[in-house]
Each structure stands twice: as structure tokens, then as C-alpha cells.
Design a protein around this motif. Sequence first.
Motif, PDB file in Angstrom:
ATOM      1  N   VAL A  91       0.847  -1.198   0.000  1.00 13.39           N
ATOM      2  CA  VAL A  91       0.000   0.000   0.000  1.00 13.39           C
ATOM      3  C   VAL A  91       0.883   1.249   0.000  1.00 13.39           C
ATOM      4  O   VAL A  91       0.984   1.966   0.982  1.00 13.39           O
ATOM      5  CB  VAL A  91      -0.967   0.026   1.210  1.00 13.39           C
ATOM      6  CG1 VAL A  91      -1.981   1.160   1.034  1.00 13.39           C
ATOM      7  CG2 VAL A  91      -1.707  -1.291   1.358  1.00 13.39           C
ATOM      8  N   GLY A  92       1.565   1.470  -1.118  1.00 13.55           N
ATOM      9  CA  GLY A  92       2.346   2.699  -1.276  1.00 13.55           C
ATOM     10  C   GLY A  92       1.534   3.688  -2.085  1.00 13.55           C
ATOM     11  O   GLY A  92       0.302   3.735  -1.971  1.00 13.55           O
ATOM     12  N   SER A  93       2.203   4.439  -2.927  1.00 13.91           N
ATOM     13  CA  SER A  93       1.531   5.449  -3.733  1.00 13.91           C
ATOM     14  C   SER A  93       0.514   4.809  -4.681  1.00 13.91           C
ATOM     15  O   SER A  93      -0.623   5.278  -4.811  1.00 13.91           O
ATOM     16  CB  SER A  93       2.604   6.216  -4.512  1.00 13.91           C
ATOM     17  OG  SER A  93       2.045   6.914  -5.576  1.00 13.91           O
ATOM     18  N   ILE A  94       0.903   3.710  -5.329  1.00  9.56           N
ATOM     19  CA  ILE A  94      -0.008   3.047  -6.275  1.00  9.56           C
ATOM     20  C   ILE A  94      -1.146   2.351  -5.536  1.00  9.56           C
ATOM     21  O   ILE A  94      -2.317   2.475  -5.905  1.00  9.56           O
ATOM     22  CB  ILE A  94       0.771   2.044  -7.159  1.00  9.56           C
ATOM     23  CG1 ILE A  94       1.748   2.812  -8.051  1.00  9.56           C
ATOM     24  CG2 ILE A  94      -0.174   1.187  -7.983  1.00  9.56           C
ATOM     25  CD1 ILE A  94       2.825   1.948  -8.689  1.00  9.56           C
ATOM     26  N   GLY A  95      -0.803   1.638  -4.468  1.00 12.41           N
ATOM     27  CA  GLY A  95      -1.824   0.945  -3.685  1.00 12.41           C
ATOM     28  C   GLY A  95      -2.875   1.905  -3.141  1.00 12.41           C
ATOM     29  O   GLY A  95      -4.071   1.589  -3.123  1.00 12.41           O
ATOM     30  N   SER A  96      -2.440   3.076  -2.723  1.00 11.00           N
ATOM     31  CA  SER A  96      -3.382   4.063  -2.181  1.00 11.00           C
ATOM     32  C   SER A  96      -4.365   4.531  -3.246  1.00 11.00           C
ATOM     33  O   SER A  96      -5.549   4.748  -2.976  1.00 11.00           O
ATOM     34  CB  SER A  96      -2.636   5.290  -1.646  1.00 11.00           C
ATOM     35  OG  SER A  96      -1.766   4.897  -0.624  1.00 11.00           O
ATOM     36  N   HIS A  97      -3.854   4.684  -4.464  1.00  5.18           N
ATOM     37  CA  HIS A  97      -4.728   5.096  -5.559  1.00  5.18           C
ATOM     38  C   HIS A  97      -5.758   4.011  -5.859  1.00  5.18           C
ATOM     39  O   HIS A  97      -6.949   4.298  -6.074  1.00  5.18           O
ATOM     40  CB  HIS A  97      -3.883   5.396  -6.796  1.00  5.18           C
ATOM     41  CG  HIS A  97      -4.480   6.460  -7.667  1.00  5.18           C
ATOM     42  ND1 HIS A  97      -5.587   6.229  -8.438  1.00  5.18           N
ATOM     43  CD2 HIS A  97      -4.156   7.751  -7.856  1.00  5.18           C
ATOM     44  CE1 HIS A  97      -5.909   7.329  -9.086  1.00  5.18           C
ATOM     45  NE2 HIS A  97      -5.059   8.275  -8.749  1.00  5.18           N
ATOM     46  N   ASP A 100      -0.998   3.950   6.769  1.00 10.84           N
ATOM     47  CA  ASP A 100      -1.321   5.365   6.593  1.00 10.84           C
ATOM     48  C   ASP A 100      -2.263   5.706   5.434  1.00 10.84           C
ATOM     49  O   ASP A 100      -2.389   6.865   5.067  1.00 10.84           O
ATOM     50  CB  ASP A 100      -0.038   6.202   6.516  1.00 10.84           C
ATOM     51  CG  ASP A 100       1.008   5.560   5.634  1.00 10.84           C
ATOM     52  OD1 ASP A 100       0.644   4.630   4.894  1.00 10.84           O
ATOM     53  OD2 ASP A 100       2.176   5.980   5.680  1.00 10.84           O
ATOM     54  N   CYS A 101      -2.938   4.712   4.872  1.00 14.63           N
ATOM     55  CA  CYS A 101      -3.914   5.022   3.815  1.00 14.63           C
ATOM     56  C   CYS A 101      -5.321   4.938   4.394  1.00 14.63           C
ATOM     57  O   CYS A 101      -5.758   3.884   4.855  1.00 14.63           O
ATOM     58  CB  CYS A 101      -3.762   4.063   2.635  1.00 14.63           C
ATOM     59  SG  CYS A 101      -5.019   4.304   1.376  1.00 14.63           S
TER      60      CYS A 101
END
Lengths: 303, 303
Positions: free
Chosen positions: B135-141, B162-163
Motif C-alpha cells: 500500500v504505497g503510492s499506487i496501492g493508495s490510488h 497510513d492510507c
Amino acid sequence: MPKLLIVSHDADEYVQWIREANLPHLEVVTDPAECDIVLGEPRRIRDMLPHLTRLKWIQSVYAGVEYLVEPGHRRDYILTNARGVFGELMTEYVFGYLLAFEKKIFERIHSQQVRRWDNTESGRLRGKTLGLLGVGSIGSHLAAAAKFFGMQVRGFTRASEDCSHVDAYFHPPDILKFASGLDYLVCVLPRTEGTNRLVDAALLDALPRHAVLINVGRGNAVDDSALVEALTQGKLAAAVLDVTDPEPLPPHHPFWATPNLYLTFHTSARSYPEDIVKIFAENYRLYLEGKPLKYQVDFEKGY
Amino acid sequence: MPKLLIVSHDADEYVQWIREANLPHLEVVTDPAECDIVLGEPRRIRDMLPHLTRLKWIQSVYAGVEYLVEPGHRRDYILTNARGVFGELMTEYVFGYLLAFEKKIFERIHSQQVRRWDNTESGRLRGKTLGLLGVGSIGSHLAAAAKFFGMQVRGFTRASEDCSHVDAYFHPPDILKFASGLDYLVCVLPRTEGTNRLVDAALLDALPRHAVLINVGRGNAVDDSALVEALTQGKLAAAVLDVTDPEPLPPHHPFWATPNLYLTFHTSARSYPEDIVKIFAENYRLYLEGKPLKYQVDFEKGY
């Protein structure tokens, strides 16, 4: 005491949800002559209209009520349809196809079958333009999703301009201006006299060659021969038809084998009893209180 | 005066966007020995690392930088990758497939071919559960889009939580608990030592039989044999692999012909020069001011 007749192939499920809704005083009956309220599918209800001697209100489980508003039938009751529940389902359907085309999902399957490492670039929805033929409850939901994906949205309506997600509105006679430059044209029109063959040769010609037509409204809106010709001659990239005229499509209809034409057999928006009973329950409470019901159909307009 | 070397198959387009960005003092050069800044594709840059004698900063045009962080290469410069631009593209890709499965897009094509009016009910995303491996930048999107479609979202991360779009977080060793009951498992992990074969037989067994796996991260995360077995034995409904190990896939690799396995040849997120130059421009201004750059890669972690 209000008496409800349920006329649906999901009758058992409806009875269950109606029970769970705990609606005061409501009795479910099976005799058409006994009920004042009918909940069900327009085509089935039409055939029993003459027998509904105490009829006061019909709640359709679909958005389309053309079978009940067609000329020659009684109009001495309140007709309400289902709204607000199909927008979400049709949005899933429409965006499933939009994304399938952008991501070249069908081409990748073919490449895999012939073992070709096909890293042709995909497209993206951001920046593309979606045209909505009809901007009611369903069209508004589609427009919101288009905005979520960063698309431009044009709406074609008779006069209304009340959806904030539509960037530009067009009205008759500007339909060709509306079509010019669209990447996707989505038709969500009800069946009325005014929507017959709105998608004709002139409109298809006005679309760019890379455009895709999706019809989730009613089959009458499309001129079948013009669409077959446009697809066969490559004037249009593809068409996805959830609705046709008639349904089911006869075995020898040209649509079955027209290139780049995708049929989905009227499956884009199932009517879920759980969703419909929420609408019915809200309207039933208004009915008990003698207040105006929600989602009333205008018999003249047909929606 | 800062000197920039562009190492990309889209070099011409990059030069054009760099010019339009009007970056102060920046000179575009073609001699590796002359530049202090490199903008480009990690694999190509890796091969010229020894020749970059004045190197201070590399801006990758991709998110994945495994070729530059692999052991044995110099680390005497700042490495930044591209973030924030792929989430949207991968979301379009992932939801294209999610909706294709829910709407039975492939089955409808087959039905049309055999002229069968196939009005089998479609599914819907609302209420379904999406599991994100990473769940980084792409996962959050992806999580935000899942919420837009009314899905439940689970996230599996090492520790971070943190998402806000993730309903439930899971961490090692709870990966099987994470997998249990998922409708869709989407892997967005970078290639690191820690992600090798995370999607193994045990994880695939923990998924429901109707579940679909989508890998848009890196091919190393999947145990190929275990996946082929799970699909062949019907323990999993389908898998969509944008990434494989190696790429391109050799002609006799079993993935080409595994039932219900869809290959998409690393096309899920194109790197658009227009998007990347925005990131580069922002970082270039920080570079000029001697401030810390954005999206710095930790060589030890590998992302």
C-alpha cells in the motif's frame, strides 16, 4: 388495509425483503382483484392491467416502463419507477467496456493465444471525452464516474442542464455538434416516440472513426442498419449493445456477426430486490400518509 | 551549469517537454562523461553507470528501480524514482479487469459467437473485497478507486497503516488471514529480496476459489509453478499478470497457455514524458537550491 401484489420472477425474494422491511399494515396478496398496490415487472403487469380492479399504485422494479405507458392502456393509477439504483450498476458496466478498450484487453488475449509479447501501449481514460445521450439519474452517475477518471463530459438533453459533472450541454438541433470529437458515446435514453433512431447514419458519421458507441438505454434509439454499415466500413471502432430491438435478438439478425459489435443481452443493470424494496418502502410510507410518491412517471412523456 | 543526459526510448519527446518546462540553467548533453544529472530508464542507465564520471543525481522515469539498486553497483549519487503518476494508470488497468470479470465480458463474447442470448446475471463490485499486497503510492490510488466502487479494502504491509481508504490492515505473519475471503488480490510490490515468491501455494490456497489474482508489481512476487497449479486445478478463478519473471516470457513458458491466465506484457502503466517531466522539474528546482529531492530511493530497501 393496503394489499400488495408482487409480480416478478424474484417474487420469493421480494416477499422476504418486504417482510424484513416491517411495513405497517401491509398485507401481501396473490389475487389481482384484491390488491391496491402492485410491485413488479412492467411487461408482466401490463398483461394483468384489466384484472387489477382496485388498483391505485404500481411500483415498477425497473427504470423502463414502456409496456405500461404505451397507448391504449389505462392510466387511472399512480405509476412510479425505480431510480437511483441502476446508475451504479450501469456505471460499472460502461466503465468495464471503456477500460477494456483503452487497455486493449481483447487484443492482449489474442496476442497471448499466438504467443506474441505484445507491449503495444495502452490508452488511458484521462483526457478522453464521453458523450451522454440522456442525462437523468443514470447519466448523472456515469458523469460522476467519468470525472473520477479525469474525462471530459458532454451531455445531450432536450433542455435540462442540472448535472454538475457535465462540462458542456448540447440540445436539439445540435446533436451533430455534440457528437463531433467524442471518444465514447453512451446512450441512456428511455424508449419514447422521441428517441426512435436518434443514433442514425448522420450521428454515426459525425463521430470520429476511433469512437465507441455504448447503448444501455433502449434498443429503439439505434438505427440498426446504419450501425451495421458504420462498423462494417470501419467508420466506428466498436459498439457495445446491452439493448436491442427486439429482445431476444432473432437468430439471423446481422448484429450477431457484425465486426466489433459486442452484445450483452440486457444484463447491464440487474434489478436487485434488496435495492428495489428500499424504494418501495420509502414510497409506501408516503402512500400511507397520502403524500405524493417519489419517482412518479409522466404517462405522456413515458418516463 | 547543470548538465542533463536523457536515457530513454522517448528521448525526443523528453527533450521537447524539458524545453517547454523552461528550467533555469539546464543544458541537455549527450556525453555520459559530461552530465551530473541523468533522466531515464533504469536498465539502460545501469549499463552506463561506470561512464557517468560526474554523476550526482539520477531521476528514474519508472517506479521500479531494481536494476540500479541491485548489489555491486555504485551508490554514490542520489536516486529518485517516479511516483504519483502510475497510480492512476494502474487503477484504470486493475479496474478494467475487475469489471471485465464482474460483467462476464469474456463469457458474453463467447455467447455471441455461438448466437446464444446469454442473460446470465452479472456481478457487481459493490460489497466485494479487494486485498492490496503493498500500500504505497499506487496501492493508495487503487484503494481510493475501490472505495469509489463501494468495495471493502484490505491492505497487507510490513508495518505502515497510513492510507485512509484501507478498511483493515494486516502485517506479517498474518498474510493467510489477509488472503482469506478476498474476492480480488492485487499485488503492487516492488522487486526486493523480501518480496520473492510472496504469492506462493499457501497464499493461493488461502484465497477463495472464486478469487482473482492481479499482479502489477514485479514478477518475482509470484511462485510461477504454484500459480499454474492453482489455475489448472481450479483453486483460483483467474490471474492477470502484467509482470513476469523474466520479461519477455520465453516462448515455452507455461503461463502462455495456462487456463484463465491473462498476460498483458508489462503495459499496465506507461511512463508518459509529460507526467515524468513534471516530477523532474519539481526535483530540479530543489536540486538547484541544494534542498532534499522528492521520491528518493533507499538503496538498502530497494524502493
